[in-house]
Design an enzyme around this catalytic site. Sequence first.
Site, PDB file in Angstrom:
ATOM      1  N   GLY A 144       0.798  -1.215   0.000  1.00  0.00           N
ATOM      2  CA  GLY A 144       0.000   0.000   0.000  1.00  0.00           C
ATOM      3  C   GLY A 144       0.833   1.269   0.000  1.00  0.00           C
ATOM      4  CG  HIS A 145      -1.147   5.071   0.721  1.00  0.00           C
ATOM      5  ND1 HIS A 145      -0.805   6.024   1.647  1.00  0.00           N
ATOM      6  CD2 HIS A 145      -2.294   4.514   1.163  1.00  0.00           C
ATOM      7  CE1 HIS A 145      -1.708   6.058   2.608  1.00  0.00           C
ATOM      8  NE2 HIS A 145      -2.626   5.154   2.354  1.00  0.00           N
ATOM      9  CG  ASP A 146       2.555   7.582   1.621  1.00  0.00           C
ATOM     10  OD1 ASP A 146       3.434   8.377   1.261  1.00  0.00           O
ATOM     11  OD2 ASP A 146       1.351   7.738   1.336  1.00  0.00           O
TER      12      ASP A 146
END
Length: 312
Positions: free
Chosen positions: A217-219
């Site tokens: 997932g993001h970041d």
Amino acid sequence: MKFPQAHTLQQIATIIDATPIGDANFPVLGMNEIHVVTPGDIVFVDHPKYYSKALGSAATIILINKEVDCPEGKTLLLSDDPFRDFNKLTEYFKGFVSASKTIADTAVIGEGTVIQPTAFVGNHVTIGKNCLIHSNVSIYDHTVIGDHVTIHAGTVLGADAFYYKKRPEGFDKLKSGGRVVVKDHVDIGAACTIDKGVTGDTTIGEGTKIDNQVHIGHDTVIGKKVLIASQTGIAGCVIVEDEVTLWGQVGITSGITIGEKAVVSAQSGVSKSLEGKKSYFGTPAGDFREKYKEIANLRMVPELIEQLKNKK
């Protein structure tokens, strides 16, 4: 995400039609989520529960929906909808640009790198030396890939973050202006998905090896020499430190840290941060030996119930 050049508070206010509170010439250098902000960044906050956290963060420009006392050295941007206006800034500084070629003219591809037919390489992508990109791989805009990286068929690097705000009319998406950064000597299996950061980077560390059908997932930041087996799902804003091993079908919730050299066994569910140099199993994941003791004890329960019945 840093802007191409510094802007003033007034210039940013004009872009999003917000009210600047403070010095109109206050310098604005970029925008970021609260966990990655640095001085000069804008951070947004739209709920009183998080006002103090935003005001106390490293961000020096707070996009907020109520005028409040502001710490010295910081300024406010007053908005009736900070979420919406944060999206406006993402669109303004790093909006979507459609592709006209399978491999963009602005892509930089290193010596010795092979890109198989039907792979897509987007705008301003950088790929290092001696990489192998297999067919049907999609590498979205601004992705950075190091040297000696192999990416197998069907993998997608740089899709949008799964980040939504619930409104009465439905879900409102937080737009993604970040990147995916893959360091040297990384192998990524087939049909993997690695989402870009909302404003920062999703990072895969040097020497990490990722099996097929893994989602990141993001970041999220994956450290060096990490092993991730098939069908593992890692939520956004996770830190996986160096030399961690995640076996098949591990699920990891957002915003936690897996410590260095930890081993998480197959089908475990990780709902809180785990200390490094230990082995874990189960849902919720716990110490490997303790979890197997629990299972052994549970197997004894039917016999104990029968013994109790016979005593009556």
